[in-house]
Design a protein around this motif. Structure first.
Motif, mmCIF file in Angstrom:
data_model
loop_
_atom_site.group_PDB
_atom_site.id
_atom_site.type_symbol
_atom_site.label_atom_id
_atom_site.label_comp_id
_atom_site.label_asym_id
_atom_site.label_seq_id
_atom_site.Cartn_x
_atom_site.Cartn_y
_atom_site.Cartn_z
ATOM 1 N N CYS A 131 0.876 -1.166 0.201
ATOM 2 C CA CYS A 131 -0.012 -0.147 0.166
ATOM 3 C C CYS A 131 0.909 1.352 0.083
ATOM 4 C CB CYS A 131 -1.028 0.079 1.285
ATOM 5 S SG CYS A 131 -1.653 1.557 1.554
ATOM 6 N N GLU A 132 0.932 2.051 -1.220
ATOM 7 C CA GLU A 132 1.506 3.310 -1.103
ATOM 8 C C GLU A 132 1.588 4.159 -0.005
ATOM 9 O OE1 GLU A 132 4.220 4.210 -3.162
ATOM 10 O OE2 GLU A 132 3.783 2.190 -4.153
ATOM 11 N N PRO A 133 0.018 4.700 0.438
ATOM 12 C CA PRO A 133 0.000 5.500 1.763
ATOM 13 C C PRO A 133 0.741 4.947 3.051
ATOM 14 C CG PRO A 133 -1.888 5.417 0.724
ATOM 15 C CD PRO A 133 -1.090 4.390 -0.110
ATOM 16 N N CYS A 134 0.586 3.640 3.199
ATOM 17 C CA CYS A 134 1.272 2.820 4.247
ATOM 18 C C CYS A 134 2.883 2.989 4.083
ATOM 19 C CB CYS A 134 0.977 1.325 4.421
ATOM 20 S SG CYS A 134 -0.750 1.151 4.937
ATOM 21 N N TRP A 135 3.195 2.843 2.692
ATOM 22 C CA TRP A 135 4.704 2.859 2.619
ATOM 23 C C TRP A 135 5.257 4.075 3.081
ATOM 24 C CZ3 TRP A 135 8.541 -0.438 2.715
ATOM 25 C CH2 TRP A 135 9.817 0.416 1.974
ATOM 26 N N ASP A 136 4.748 5.263 2.357
ATOM 27 C CA ASP A 136 4.944 6.604 2.604
ATOM 28 C C ASP A 136 5.118 6.884 4.167
ATOM 29 O OD1 ASP A 136 5.183 6.712 -0.115
ATOM 30 O OD2 ASP A 136 3.421 7.827 -0.423
ATOM 31 N N ASP A 137 3.977 6.604 4.815
ATOM 32 C CA ASP A 137 4.110 6.779 6.324
ATOM 33 C C ASP A 137 4.974 6.036 7.155
ATOM 34 O OD1 ASP A 137 3.319 6.214 9.221
ATOM 35 O OD2 ASP A 137 1.675 7.742 8.615
ATOM 36 N N ALA A 138 5.321 4.859 6.628
ATOM 37 C CA ALA A 138 6.561 4.079 7.263
ATOM 38 C C ALA A 138 7.934 4.586 6.973
ATOM 39 C CB ALA A 138 6.519 2.466 7.011
ATOM 40 N N ARG A 139 7.969 5.183 5.631
ATOM 41 C CA ARG A 139 9.316 5.828 5.388
ATOM 42 C C ARG A 139 9.574 7.195 6.022
ATOM 43 N NH1 ARG A 139 9.537 5.732 -0.690
ATOM 44 N NH2 ARG A 139 7.667 6.938 -0.157
ATOM 45 N N SER A 140 8.518 7.861 6.351
ATOM 46 C CA SER A 140 8.496 8.999 7.089
ATOM 47 C C SER A 140 8.872 8.827 8.531
ATOM 48 C CB SER A 140 7.221 9.853 7.018
ATOM 49 O OG SER A 140 6.841 10.280 5.828
ATOM 50 N N ARG A 141 8.226 7.765 9.067
ATOM 51 C CA ARG A 141 8.762 7.097 10.558
ATOM 52 C C ARG A 141 10.236 6.889 10.670
ATOM 53 N NH1 ARG A 141 3.800 5.073 13.483
ATOM 54 N NH2 ARG A 141 2.139 5.914 12.706
ATOM 55 N N ARG A 142 10.539 6.185 9.632
ATOM 56 C CA ARG A 142 11.926 5.798 9.539
ATOM 57 C C ARG A 142 12.917 6.874 9.378
ATOM 58 N NH1 ARG A 142 13.737 3.620 4.053
ATOM 59 N NH2 ARG A 142 13.565 6.046 3.720
ATOM 60 N N ASP A 143 12.575 7.615 8.581
ATOM 61 C CA ASP A 143 13.385 8.784 8.357
ATOM 62 C C ASP A 143 13.434 9.799 9.849
ATOM 63 O OD1 ASP A 143 13.863 8.019 5.892
ATOM 64 O OD2 ASP A 143 12.652 9.433 4.804
ATOM 65 N N ALA A 144 12.444 10.020 10.443
ATOM 66 C CA ALA A 144 12.214 10.754 11.756
ATOM 67 C C ALA A 144 13.072 10.300 12.699
ATOM 68 C CB ALA A 144 10.826 10.987 11.959
ATOM 69 N N ALA A 145 12.944 9.066 12.814
ATOM 70 C CA ALA A 145 13.591 7.811 13.631
ATOM 71 C C ALA A 145 15.166 8.179 13.578
ATOM 72 C CB ALA A 145 13.300 6.405 13.794
ATOM 73 N N ALA A 146 15.632 8.209 12.154
ATOM 74 C CA ALA A 146 17.036 8.234 11.777
ATOM 75 C C ALA A 146 17.527 9.687 12.197
ATOM 76 C CB ALA A 146 17.223 7.957 10.429
ATOM 77 N N ARG A 147 16.759 10.688 11.986
ATOM 78 C CA ARG A 147 17.119 12.084 12.344
ATOM 79 C C ARG A 147 17.178 12.111 13.870
ATOM 80 N NH1 ARG A 147 13.496 13.329 8.260
ATOM 81 N NH2 ARG A 147 11.642 13.629 9.665
ATOM 82 N N ALA A 148 16.351 11.675 14.703
ATOM 83 C CA ALA A 148 16.199 11.611 15.957
ATOM 84 C C ALA A 148 17.457 11.038 16.570
ATOM 85 C CB ALA A 148 15.025 11.402 16.723
ATOM 86 N N GLY A 149 17.952 9.849 15.883
ATOM 87 C CA GLY A 149 19.144 8.895 16.312
ATOM 88 C C GLY A 149 20.279 9.736 16.048
ATOM 89 N N GLY A 150 20.511 10.777 15.035
ATOM 90 C CA GLY A 150 21.746 11.361 14.823
ATOM 91 C C GLY A 150 21.940 12.699 15.520
ATOM 92 N N ALA A 151 20.696 12.826 16.277
ATOM 93 C CA ALA A 151 20.719 14.174 17.046
ATOM 94 C C ALA A 151 21.286 13.887 18.643
ATOM 95 C CB ALA A 151 19.469 14.904 17.121
ATOM 96 N N SER A 152 21.271 12.785 18.663
ATOM 97 C CA SER A 152 21.943 12.476 20.245
ATOM 98 C C SER A 152 23.446 12.237 20.207
ATOM 99 C CB SER A 152 21.306 11.201 20.723
ATOM 100 O OG SER A 152 20.693 10.285 19.828
#
Length: 80
Positions: free
Chosen positions: A59-80
């Motif tokens: 499902c494209e909307p699910c994939w887009d949401d999951a990708r956004s969550r992954r990217d946000a987690a990566a940014r949060a991990g890089g900020a620590s």
């Protein structure tokens, strides 16, 4: 070297439903019989998928949401 051993968080659980693989929120693992909401907003009852159902497109909307969550987690991990 030990970065590859760091615990990674689950971004989404994936389950086939109505011809597509949908992402489920990672708050708890899905079990057959549970009613769960997908990342795209559908409500489904978790079943036991067949091998063929796993081949369904994502499902494209699910994939887009999951990708956004992954990217946000990566940014949060890089900020620590």
């Amino acid at each position: 070297m030990f970065e590859s051993f760091q615990q990674q968080r689950v971004i989404a659980y994936w389950r086939p439903f109505e011809g597509l693989r949908h992402g489920l929120c990672p708050d708890r693992p899905p079990y057959p019989g549970q009613e769960r909401e997908t990342l795209c907003g559908l409500t489904l009852t978790v079943g036991i998928p067949t091998e063929v159902e796993w081949l369904a497109p994502t499902c494209e909307p699910c994939w887009d949401d999951a990708r956004s969550r992954r990217d946000a987690a990566a940014r949060a991990g890089g900020a620590s």
